[in-house]
Design a protein around this motif. Structure first.
Motif, mmCIF file in Angstrom:
data_model
loop_
_atom_site.group_PDB
_atom_site.id
_atom_site.type_symbol
_atom_site.label_atom_id
_atom_site.label_comp_id
_atom_site.label_asym_id
_atom_site.label_seq_id
_atom_site.Cartn_x
_atom_site.Cartn_y
_atom_site.Cartn_z
ATOM 1 N N ILE A 128 86.415 48.593 31.680
ATOM 2 C CA ILE A 128 86.589 48.691 33.132
ATOM 3 C C ILE A 128 86.947 50.124 33.501
ATOM 4 N N LYS A 129 87.851 50.734 32.739
ATOM 5 C CA LYS A 129 88.237 52.126 32.999
ATOM 6 C C LYS A 129 87.027 53.052 32.864
ATOM 7 N N GLU A 130 86.185 52.818 31.851
ATOM 8 C CA GLU A 130 84.978 53.636 31.669
ATOM 9 C C GLU A 130 84.034 53.495 32.861
ATOM 10 N N PHE A 131 83.917 52.272 33.397
ATOM 11 C CA PHE A 131 83.059 52.046 34.555
ATOM 12 C C PHE A 131 83.620 52.758 35.787
ATOM 13 N N VAL A 132 84.938 52.714 35.973
ATOM 14 C CA VAL A 132 85.568 53.407 37.103
ATOM 15 C C VAL A 132 85.317 54.909 36.991
ATOM 16 N N GLU A 133 85.394 55.450 35.778
ATOM 17 C CA GLU A 133 85.104 56.873 35.570
ATOM 18 C C GLU A 133 83.656 57.196 35.931
ATOM 19 N N LEU A 134 82.729 56.288 35.594
ATOM 20 C CA LEU A 134 81.332 56.482 35.986
ATOM 21 C C LEU A 134 81.186 56.492 37.506
ATOM 22 N N LEU A 135 81.873 55.563 38.171
ATOM 23 C CA LEU A 135 81.821 55.518 39.633
ATOM 24 C C LEU A 135 82.347 56.814 40.234
ATOM 25 N N SER A 136 83.441 57.329 39.673
ATOM 26 C CA SER A 136 84.018 58.556 40.224
ATOM 27 C C SER A 136 83.152 59.779 39.944
ATOM 28 N N SER A 137 82.246 59.678 38.967
ATOM 29 C CA SER A 137 81.360 60.811 38.666
ATOM 30 C C SER A 137 80.126 60.850 39.566
ATOM 31 N N MET A 138 79.956 59.840 40.418
ATOM 32 C CA MET A 138 78.821 59.832 41.342
ATOM 33 C C MET A 138 78.961 61.000 42.308
ATOM 34 N N ASP A 139 77.835 61.474 42.836
ATOM 35 C CA ASP A 139 77.907 62.599 43.774
ATOM 36 C C ASP A 139 78.563 62.163 45.083
ATOM 37 N N ASP A 140 79.108 63.139 45.809
ATOM 38 C CA ASP A 140 79.881 62.849 47.017
ATOM 39 C C ASP A 140 79.097 62.097 48.088
ATOM 40 N N PRO A 141 77.828 62.457 48.371
ATOM 41 C CA PRO A 141 77.103 61.674 49.386
ATOM 42 C C PRO A 141 76.960 60.189 49.010
ATOM 43 N N ALA A 142 76.761 59.902 47.727
ATOM 44 C CA ALA A 142 76.642 58.506 47.295
ATOM 45 C C ALA A 142 77.966 57.767 47.481
ATOM 46 N N LYS A 143 79.067 58.422 47.128
ATOM 47 C CA LYS A 143 80.383 57.793 47.295
ATOM 48 C C LYS A 143 80.698 57.573 48.770
ATOM 49 N N LYS A 144 80.357 58.538 49.620
ATOM 50 C CA LYS A 144 80.601 58.394 51.061
ATOM 51 C C LYS A 144 79.784 57.241 51.642
ATOM 52 N N ARG A 145 78.550 57.098 51.163
ATOM 53 C CA ARG A 145 77.702 56.001 51.627
ATOM 54 C C ARG A 145 78.331 54.656 51.257
ATOM 55 N N ILE A 146 78.871 54.556 50.055
ATOM 56 C CA ILE A 146 79.525 53.315 49.629
ATOM 57 C C ILE A 146 80.764 53.052 50.484
ATOM 58 N N ILE A 147 81.582 54.075 50.717
ATOM 59 C CA ILE A 147 82.788 53.922 51.538
ATOM 60 C C ILE A 147 82.413 53.443 52.943
ATOM 61 N N ASN A 148 81.348 54.013 53.516
ATOM 62 C CA ASN A 148 80.920 53.619 54.862
ATOM 63 C C ASN A 148 80.428 52.183 54.918
ATOM 64 N N GLN A 149 79.915 51.658 53.810
ATOM 65 C CA GLN A 149 79.373 50.293 53.773
ATOM 66 C C GLN A 149 80.329 49.309 53.106
ATOM 67 N N LEU A 150 81.515 49.775 52.774
ATOM 68 C CA LEU A 150 82.450 48.969 51.989
ATOM 69 C C LEU A 150 82.746 47.613 52.624
ATOM 70 N N GLU A 151 82.985 47.610 53.905
ATOM 71 C CA GLU A 151 83.334 46.343 54.567
ATOM 72 C C GLU A 151 82.194 45.325 54.477
ATOM 73 N N ASP A 152 80.958 45.798 54.561
ATOM 74 C CA ASP A 152 79.804 44.893 54.465
ATOM 75 C C ASP A 152 79.548 44.434 53.038
ATOM 76 N N LYS A 153 79.968 45.218 52.061
ATOM 77 C CA LYS A 153 79.681 44.917 50.660
ATOM 78 C C LYS A 153 80.821 44.174 49.966
ATOM 79 N N MET A 154 81.863 43.816 50.732
ATOM 80 C CA MET A 154 83.000 43.111 50.153
ATOM 81 C C MET A 154 83.191 41.777 50.868
#
Length: 139
Positions: A59-85
């Motif tokens: 799980i920790k390794e997967f979280v590290e992979l998520l944090s290594s994503m580029d900033d635009p991809a992470k921002k897109r996920i944050i903006n859609q978080l409510e719809d994806k949860m």
């Protein structure tokens, strides 16, 4: 931050099971997915590869992979978080199979992907609390 991660990926008749397994290993390198055979719409065989990860290190390794994503991809996920949860703190993300096979993590909307369900560890287990934790995951 995360209780567990479940995933599944479909292997269609035109795809190689080995290549889909390699794509999965980009996201979950230590996972050994189970395989189920089913029948597709046109009576063709479809394999379903799936696993549930609940050990801390993967799980920790997967979280590290998520944090290594580029900033635009992470921002897109944050903006859609409510719809994806959902209301229980499960975050649903889909990762492109072809890009994962090439070693890249790209979140997509289409179905031909690696479907993940990330159970956020939120106390109390409410969507509002899970959303805050989810935002921290991608910040």
């Amino acid at each position: 931050m995360i209780h567990n991660i479940s995933y599944r990926a479909f292997v269609y008749g035109t795809e190689s099971k080995e290549k889909v397994l390699e794509a999965i290993s980009t996201l979950f390198p230590n996972s050994s997915p189970q395989c189920e055979a089913t029948e597709g719409y046109y009576k063709n065989q479809v394999l379903i590869l799936h696993d549930k990860i609940d050990k801390k290190k993967p799980i920790k390794e997967f979280v590290e992979l998520l944090s290594s994503m580029d900033d635009p991809a992470k921002k897109r996920i944050i903006n859609q978080l409510e719809d994806k949860m959902d209301d229980y703190g499960n975050l649903f993300l889909r990762f492109d199979k072809q890009r994962a096979y090439q070693g890249d993590m790209k979140v997509v909307e289409h179905g031909d992907s690696i479907h993940t369900k990330i159970k956020i560890a939120a106390y109390p287990a409410k969507k509002k609390v899970a959303l805050e934790i989810g935002r921290k995951l991608f910040d």
